[in-house]
Design an enzyme around this catalytic site. Structure first.
Site, PDB file in Angstrom:
ATOM      1  N   SER A   9       2.111   2.548  -4.947  1.00 54.05           N
ATOM      2  CA  SER A   9       1.853   1.133  -4.666  1.00 54.05           C
ATOM      3  C   SER A   9       1.579   0.361  -5.949  1.00 54.05           C
ATOM      4  CB  SER A   9       0.671   0.989  -3.700  1.00 54.05           C
ATOM      5  OG  SER A   9      -0.487   1.594  -4.221  1.00 54.05           O
ATOM      6  N   TYR A  40      -3.154   3.784   2.859  1.00 59.52           N
ATOM      7  CA  TYR A  40      -3.092   4.144   4.280  1.00 59.52           C
ATOM      8  C   TYR A  40      -4.221   5.097   4.662  1.00 59.52           C
ATOM      9  CZ  TYR A  40      -1.146   5.917   8.671  1.00 59.52           C
ATOM     10  OH  TYR A  40      -0.967   6.278   9.981  1.00 59.52           O
ATOM     11  N   HIS A  91       0.845  -1.205   0.000  1.00 60.71           N
ATOM     12  CA  HIS A  91       0.000   0.000   0.000  1.00 60.71           C
ATOM     13  C   HIS A  91       0.869   1.240   0.000  1.00 60.71           C
ATOM     14  CE1 HIS A  91       0.498   1.797   4.040  1.00 60.71           C
ATOM     15  NE2 HIS A  91       0.724   0.561   4.451  1.00 60.71           N
ATOM     16  N   CYS A  92       0.282   2.352  -0.443  1.00 61.50           N
ATOM     17  CA  CYS A  92       0.905   3.671  -0.319  1.00 61.50           C
ATOM     18  C   CYS A  92      -0.093   4.566   0.402  1.00 61.50           C
ATOM     19  CB  CYS A  92       1.344   4.216  -1.677  1.00 61.50           C
ATOM     20  SG  CYS A  92       0.020   4.412  -2.899  1.00 61.50           S
ATOM     21  N   TRP A  93      -0.132   5.852   0.061  1.00 61.81           N
ATOM     22  CA  TRP A  93      -1.030   6.771   0.768  1.00 61.81           C
ATOM     23  C   TRP A  93      -2.496   6.553   0.380  1.00 61.81           C
ATOM     24  CZ3 TRP A  93      -2.752   9.253   4.563  1.00 61.81           C
ATOM     25  CH2 TRP A  93      -3.610  10.340   4.456  1.00 61.81           C
TER      26      TRP A  93
END
Length: 345
Positions: A99, A120, A91-93
């Site tokens: 991601s 996130y 995952h990323c933001w």
């Protein structure tokens, strides 16, 4: 293969989680158990973001490829170290390009990749939702030195649901609460860790918490949960003063004197000039029992003030005469079983 999943789906899987945000983002707050596999350094992310805003999306993407080009084999090697079975969640933001790019590369190498939808940001929404749920809380109260933390640990040994807020906050709640060694997480990480604990509990059964102020050191208990704590049944442990002093001397008496003096000076306005002077003199002269008795005047008064703000019918007194936390836990558990549940409306 890349499979999109929700954060709730991820909780059901026993796989490694890679957070591809920057080290700074990760340090500020991350999903418990995740490891950092940053696509960009802190400085690189700023550079890409600036390029995106000032020039455009396509130029930012090209810059991103330029910056990450030499790093892809390293990303895969790091992922293999953490997930040798080649199953990994990413995952990323917001579940966007960072991601997506990492998932593509890992998939190309042969990983089974699970991409967390919404990243996130979606996880943080889930975290805040946990604090809005209604819980069957039972609060263990008592004046400073009553041994509440040790009793909570024994209640857990009796298969009771318990959350140690002070352990999660890395602080014992008073001016001396860092014990000259603990480092508190960020507020965001504290919330993440707390929500992660709550998710595994049966909300229809009792959950034990220690009576705390709204703030534990520099951190705050999330407001919705704090409100439930103030409305829950509180079992007020009545422990002999001499025993409380002995407990605190054992716990704090060996700490660095300069640390104790510094902490005492921080509460000088509440202790008063004479009490502060006497407490510091006792520390310097190694009269630790007297030092504890001096500061307890303030902490006992603070506790009584806090207790007076609760509904009187929600405060139940219980005398604790034993020195054995396990025996005390059994006594408290038997007592609590006579109390009808009080769900928060």
């Amino acid at each position: 293969m890349i499979k999109n999943i929700t954060i709730r789906d991820f909780f059901k899987l026993a796989i490694v989680l890679a957070d591809v945000r920057t080290p700074a983002e990760f340090a500020h707050g991350h999903i418990p158990g995740a490891f950092n596999l940053p696509l960009f350094s802190n400085e690189e992310r700023v550079l890409v973001g600036t390029t995106y805003k000032q020039i455009g999306r396509e130029q930012a993407i090209l810059l991103g490829f330029d910056l990450t080009g030499p790093k892809w084999s390293g990303f895969i090697k790091d992922a293999l170290l953490m997930a040798p079975d080649k199953k990994i969640a990413v995952h990323c933001w917001r579940g966007g390009m960072r991601s997506g790019a990492m998932a593509w590369a890992l998939d190309l190498y042969g990983f089974e990749v699970y991409l967390i939808e919404g990243g996130y940001k979606r996880y943080r929404r889930w975290v805040l939702d946990q604090f809005e749920q209604s819980y069957q809380l039972v609060i263990l109260g008592g004046m400073t030195g009553s041994g509440k933390t040790r009793i909570l640990q024994q209640l857990q040994n009796l298969d009771q649901q318990m959350i140690d807020l002070e352990e999660l906050a890395q602080h014992q709640g008073s001016s001396f609460g860092t014990m000259n060694k603990m480092v508190q997480p960020t507020q965001e990480q504290f919330e993440n860790n707390l929500a992660y604990k709550l998710k595994d509990l049966d909300i229809s059964s009792k959950i034990w918490l220690e009576d705390e102020s709204h703030n534990i050191g520099k951190l705050s208990i999330p407001n919705p949960l704090w409100k439930q704590m103030t409305q829950a049944i509180l079992i007020d442990l009545i422990v002999d003063l001499n025993q409380r002093v002995a407990n605190l001397v054992k716990e704090y008496g060996q700490l660095d004197k300069e640390f104790l003096i510094s902490c005492t000076e921080r509460i000088h306005k509440r202790l008063g000039p004479v009490q502060t002077k006497n407490a510091i003199a006792a520390i310097k002269e190694n009269r630790m029992e007297e030092f504890i008795r001096f500061v307890l005047v303030y902490y006992d008064k603070t506790y009584r003030t806090s207790l007076s703000k609760r509904q009187t019918d929600h405060v139940l007194l219980l005398d604790i005469a034993r020195l054995d936390p396990a025996a005390n836990a059994s006594q408290i558990l038997n007592f609590s079983n006579t109390i009808p549940p009080t769900p928060v409306q």
